[in-house]
Design an enzyme around this catalytic site. Sequence first.
Site, mmCIF file in Angstrom:
data_model
loop_
_atom_site.group_PDB
_atom_site.id
_atom_site.type_symbol
_atom_site.label_atom_id
_atom_site.label_comp_id
_atom_site.label_asym_id
_atom_site.label_seq_id
_atom_site.Cartn_x
_atom_site.Cartn_y
_atom_site.Cartn_z
ATOM 1 N N LYS A 90 32.744 39.359 -3.347
ATOM 2 C CA LYS A 90 34.006 39.593 -4.063
ATOM 3 C C LYS A 90 33.903 40.712 -5.104
ATOM 4 C CE LYS A 90 36.585 35.424 -3.292
ATOM 5 N NZ LYS A 90 35.670 34.480 -2.614
ATOM 6 N N GLU A 112 44.714 36.050 -9.713
ATOM 7 C CA GLU A 112 44.869 34.642 -9.381
ATOM 8 C C GLU A 112 43.509 34.155 -8.908
ATOM 9 O OE1 GLU A 112 45.211 36.988 -7.153
ATOM 10 O OE2 GLU A 112 43.940 36.113 -5.590
ATOM 11 N N SER A 378 28.237 35.657 3.198
ATOM 12 C CA SER A 378 29.157 36.173 2.180
ATOM 13 C C SER A 378 28.782 35.803 0.747
ATOM 14 C CB SER A 378 30.577 35.691 2.480
ATOM 15 O OG SER A 378 30.610 34.289 2.616
HETATM 16 C C1 PLP Z 1 36.037 33.778 -1.485
HETATM 17 C C2 PLP Z 1 34.922 33.641 -0.546
HETATM 18 C C3 PLP Z 1 35.113 33.695 0.855
HETATM 19 C C4 PLP Z 1 36.469 33.809 1.494
HETATM 20 O O1 PLP Z 1 37.175 34.955 1.202
HETATM 21 P P1 PLP Z 1 37.362 36.141 2.246
HETATM 22 O O2 PLP Z 1 38.395 36.992 1.618
HETATM 23 O O3 PLP Z 1 37.823 35.533 3.543
HETATM 24 O O4 PLP Z 1 36.057 36.817 2.393
HETATM 25 C C5 PLP Z 1 34.007 33.622 1.680
HETATM 26 N N1 PLP Z 1 32.760 33.458 1.174
HETATM 27 C C6 PLP Z 1 32.534 33.398 -0.154
HETATM 28 C C7 PLP Z 1 31.134 33.225 -0.627
HETATM 29 C C8 PLP Z 1 33.602 33.475 -1.052
HETATM 30 O O5 PLP Z 1 33.354 33.395 -2.372
#
Ligand code: PLP
Length: 395
Positions: A90, A112, A378
């Site tokens: 993010k 948000e 992610s």
């Molecule tokens: C917020 C988040 C997501 C989901 O958000 P996307 O916009 O779909 O990437 C996925 N993995 C993590 C670790 C997150 O913090």
Amino acid sequence: MKQYSVDESGYYGEFGGAYIPEILHKCVNDLEKAYLPIIESRQFQRDFSQLLHDYVGRPSPLYLSRQLSERFGAKIYLKREDLNHTGAHKINNTVGQILIAREMGKTRIIAETGAGQHGVATATVCALMQMPCTVYMGETDVKRQQVNVKKMEMLGAKVVPVTSGNMTLKDATNEAIRDWCSHPTDTHYIIGSVVGPHPYPDMVARLQSVISKEIKVQLTEKEGRDYPDYLIACVGGGSNAAGTIYEYLDNDKVNIVLAEAGGKGVDSGETAATIHLGSQGVLHGCRTLLMQTEDGQITEPYSISAGLDYPGIGPMHANLAVQNRAQVIDINDDEALKAAFELTRNEGIIPALESAHALAALEKIKFKPEDIVVLTLSGRGDKDLDTYFKYEGQY
Ligand SMILES: *Cc1c(COP(=O)(O)O)cnc(C)c1O
């Protein structure tokens, strides 16, 4: 040739656009006019790359997992977004958007947040740039996510609990839009995923595309070619997936697999499998696939993973799904938990619950031994430890 990136009017096929109240037209138009020239400018490119390198810690490693490779019979690499500052992908987006906001002469940031991850990433870059920051968060989420609330406050942000509706992400987003309407000149609204009115989905995808740019370089070094056979990522709104696939959208040799949250099962009524269950509608300024009742009421999504329970999906992914460019696999809570414990024990990496959905998708694909697979991890699991502790011993 099919068109997978955004067209001139802000659409991906039938999805996207900018469905906004009159009062926001100027803000959104200003942003639409400004974002590409800024992103393509020398100065932005230099500042963005430098912050990604020195502050976020990029490039994130591309790690060949021996254990996953043996188990699934293909060469499986993990793109380690979990190693970024603040623990997920993010921050790539918030660093980029605050630079754009600064260039546009904005002096105040709003955002948000659902689980608080995007709120923390925004509060972080506001501290870095010394800009005042207000984060809207549903009161239900404020109670559930105390650590992230405290982090945002420590970083100097003002967290505003929202008490309308179900007091979750959707309601927080409405409140942020309301704030933007009343402060259109000095305020930039940092949206946390590839959702919202055009140009947000395209802007966020471009900022996250550093992920696939790095994959190209890293695969060339390790494999002598710049593309994999499979790219796998989880989708909430879709930003880590968008960043992962951005440079490969038009390369048909690359299979795209998106893992969405099945919750307790797609047909259980407790799910966030938006692409499987969704129908067309407009939410938060864009036309996309939504979980909704016949008369258009948004259904409250559910997933064990807070980052995946958004009732919509980015318009880019809605289009990739209906054009069959991407394969969408739903992963239930228990499958994600199992995959998370396995990665932890076998590789010494505790993944975020969201990322564990992508890992669980490996079980559902039939690979050939020579396949090269890149799976985006992610984020890291620190924020999910309480959930993991609850299930310790069961997996
Ligand atoms: C917020 C988040 C997501 C989901 O958000 P996307 O916009 O779909 O990437 C996925 N993995 C993590 C670790 C997150 O913090």
